[in-house]
Design a protein around this motif. Structure first.
Motif, mmCIF file in Angstrom:
data_model
loop_
_atom_site.group_PDB
_atom_site.id
_atom_site.type_symbol
_atom_site.label_atom_id
_atom_site.label_comp_id
_atom_site.label_asym_id
_atom_site.label_seq_id
_atom_site.Cartn_x
_atom_site.Cartn_y
_atom_site.Cartn_z
ATOM 1 N N VAL A 17 0.829 -1.208 0.000
ATOM 2 C CA VAL A 17 0.000 0.000 0.000
ATOM 3 C C VAL A 17 0.863 1.258 0.000
ATOM 4 C CG1 VAL A 17 -1.742 1.283 1.301
ATOM 5 C CG2 VAL A 17 -1.889 -1.208 1.153
ATOM 6 N N VAL A 18 1.867 1.299 0.853
ATOM 7 C CA VAL A 18 2.737 2.472 0.982
ATOM 8 C C VAL A 18 4.073 2.116 0.338
ATOM 9 C CG1 VAL A 18 3.825 4.070 2.584
ATOM 10 C CG2 VAL A 18 1.619 3.065 3.154
ATOM 11 N N THR A 19 4.369 2.711 -0.803
ATOM 12 C CA THR A 19 5.584 2.328 -1.535
ATOM 13 C C THR A 19 6.811 3.139 -1.143
ATOM 14 O OG1 THR A 19 5.019 3.815 -3.337
ATOM 15 C CG2 THR A 19 4.283 1.531 -3.535
ATOM 16 N N GLY A 20 6.688 3.979 -0.133
ATOM 17 C CA GLY A 20 7.841 4.753 0.324
ATOM 18 C C GLY A 20 7.431 5.742 1.394
ATOM 19 N N ILE A 21 8.433 6.298 2.065
ATOM 20 C CA ILE A 21 8.184 7.312 3.073
ATOM 21 C C ILE A 21 9.079 8.508 2.778
ATOM 22 C CG2 ILE A 21 7.462 5.720 4.892
ATOM 23 C CD1 ILE A 21 10.282 5.958 6.073
ATOM 24 N N SER A 22 8.686 9.665 3.262
ATOM 25 C CA SER A 22 9.519 10.849 3.106
ATOM 26 C C SER A 22 9.641 11.547 4.452
ATOM 27 C CB SER A 22 8.937 11.801 2.060
ATOM 28 O OG SER A 22 7.674 12.264 2.475
ATOM 29 N N TYR A 23 10.766 12.184 4.655
ATOM 30 C CA TYR A 23 11.012 12.916 5.888
ATOM 31 C C TYR A 23 11.837 14.154 5.567
ATOM 32 C CZ TYR A 23 15.525 10.533 5.648
ATOM 33 O OH TYR A 23 16.737 10.060 5.231
ATOM 34 N N THR A 24 11.794 15.125 6.475
ATOM 35 C CA THR A 24 12.462 16.408 6.258
ATOM 36 C C THR A 24 13.592 16.578 7.259
ATOM 37 O OG1 THR A 24 10.364 17.337 5.533
ATOM 38 C CG2 THR A 24 12.081 18.886 6.101
ATOM 39 N N THR A 25 14.746 17.020 6.756
ATOM 40 C CA THR A 25 15.878 17.340 7.623
ATOM 41 C C THR A 25 16.267 18.797 7.406
ATOM 42 O OG1 THR A 25 17.451 16.591 5.943
ATOM 43 C CG2 THR A 25 16.796 14.984 7.614
ATOM 44 N N GLU A 26 16.859 19.376 8.411
ATOM 45 C CA GLU A 26 17.311 20.761 8.309
ATOM 46 C C GLU A 26 18.818 20.768 8.102
ATOM 47 O OE1 GLU A 26 17.593 24.515 11.274
ATOM 48 O OE2 GLU A 26 15.624 23.575 11.102
ATOM 49 N N GLU A 27 19.250 21.429 7.034
ATOM 50 C CA GLU A 27 20.670 21.492 6.711
ATOM 51 C C GLU A 27 21.167 22.926 6.816
ATOM 52 O OE1 GLU A 27 21.495 19.869 2.896
ATOM 53 O OE2 GLU A 27 20.992 17.833 3.508
ATOM 54 N N THR A 28 22.354 23.087 7.352
ATOM 55 C CA THR A 28 22.982 24.402 7.429
ATOM 56 C C THR A 28 23.693 24.679 6.114
ATOM 57 O OG1 THR A 28 23.284 24.147 9.799
ATOM 58 C CG2 THR A 28 24.610 25.821 8.706
ATOM 59 N N ILE A 29 23.313 25.762 5.470
ATOM 60 C CA ILE A 29 23.924 26.118 4.189
ATOM 61 C C ILE A 29 25.105 27.050 4.412
ATOM 62 C CG2 ILE A 29 23.525 27.272 1.988
ATOM 63 C CD1 ILE A 29 20.644 26.285 2.161
ATOM 64 N N ILE A 30 24.916 28.087 5.219
ATOM 65 C CA ILE A 30 25.987 29.046 5.509
ATOM 66 C C ILE A 30 26.088 29.198 7.017
ATOM 67 C CG2 ILE A 30 26.755 31.431 5.279
ATOM 68 C CD1 ILE A 30 25.152 31.586 2.682
ATOM 69 N N ASP A 31 27.313 29.055 7.527
ATOM 70 C CA ASP A 31 27.560 29.255 8.953
ATOM 71 C C ASP A 31 28.779 30.166 9.069
ATOM 72 O OD1 ASP A 31 27.550 29.165 11.661
ATOM 73 O OD2 ASP A 31 28.205 27.082 11.834
ATOM 74 N N ALA A 32 28.538 31.465 9.057
ATOM 75 C CA ALA A 32 29.619 32.441 9.098
ATOM 76 C C ALA A 32 29.466 33.286 10.363
ATOM 77 C CB ALA A 32 29.596 33.316 7.856
ATOM 78 N N GLY A 33 30.029 32.800 11.447
ATOM 79 C CA GLY A 33 29.960 33.532 12.709
ATOM 80 C C GLY A 33 28.529 33.628 13.206
ATOM 81 N N PRO A 34 28.051 34.870 13.422
ATOM 82 C CA PRO A 34 26.692 35.016 13.954
ATOM 83 C C PRO A 34 25.597 34.804 12.903
ATOM 84 C CG PRO A 34 27.671 37.170 13.631
ATOM 85 C CD PRO A 34 28.745 36.150 13.340
ATOM 86 N N ILE A 35 25.988 34.715 11.640
ATOM 87 C CA ILE A 35 24.997 34.522 10.573
ATOM 88 C C ILE A 35 24.937 33.043 10.222
ATOM 89 C CG2 ILE A 35 24.381 35.051 8.201
ATOM 90 C CD1 ILE A 35 25.927 37.664 8.525
ATOM 91 N N GLU A 36 23.737 32.506 10.285
ATOM 92 C CA GLU A 36 23.549 31.097 9.942
ATOM 93 C C GLU A 36 22.319 30.986 9.050
ATOM 94 O OE1 GLU A 36 22.176 27.196 12.288
ATOM 95 O OE2 GLU A 36 23.979 28.141 13.078
ATOM 96 N N VAL A 37 22.496 30.356 7.899
ATOM 97 C CA VAL A 37 21.397 30.140 6.970
ATOM 98 C C VAL A 37 21.177 28.646 6.863
ATOM 99 C CG1 VAL A 37 20.594 30.440 4.599
ATOM 100 C CG2 VAL A 37 21.976 32.218 5.680
ATOM 101 N N SER A 38 19.936 28.242 7.071
ATOM 102 C CA SER A 38 19.619 26.820 6.961
ATOM 103 C C SER A 38 18.414 26.633 6.066
ATOM 104 C CB SER A 38 19.355 26.226 8.347
ATOM 105 O OG SER A 38 18.250 26.859 8.942
ATOM 106 N N ALA A 39 18.277 25.439 5.550
ATOM 107 C CA ALA A 39 17.163 25.120 4.659
ATOM 108 C C ALA A 39 16.654 23.723 4.989
ATOM 109 C CB ALA A 39 17.609 25.181 3.211
#
Length: 69
Positions: A17-39
């Motif tokens: 019935v269920v041919t797969g599952i999906s899940y979400t992870t958070e990745e850090t794209i830019i980590d430059a000192g106090p600035i952090e961008v994640s997606a």
């Protein structure tokens, strides 16, 4: 052993019935000192439909072998 066979059968039916599952992870794209961008990144785990059939057949085999004893 009979319980293990029944569990295999149930897992096989669910895999049909269920041919797969999906899940979400958070990745850090830019980590430059106090600035952090994640997606958020969506990941998927898929299995072929015949894997459910193999699990059902294995479960039936285990239940049949448990009955003979």
């Amino acid at each position: 052993m009979k319980i293990f066979g029944i569990i295999l059968i149930a897992i096989g039916v669910i895999m049909f019935v269920v041919t797969g599952i999906s899940y979400t992870t958070e990745e850090t794209i830019i980590d430059a000192g106090p600035i952090e961008v994640s997606a958020d990144k969506e990941n998927e785990v898929n299995w072929p439909p015949y894997a459910g059939g193999v699990a059902v057949l294995a479960g039936l085999l285990v239940v049949a072998m448990a009955r003979k004893k």
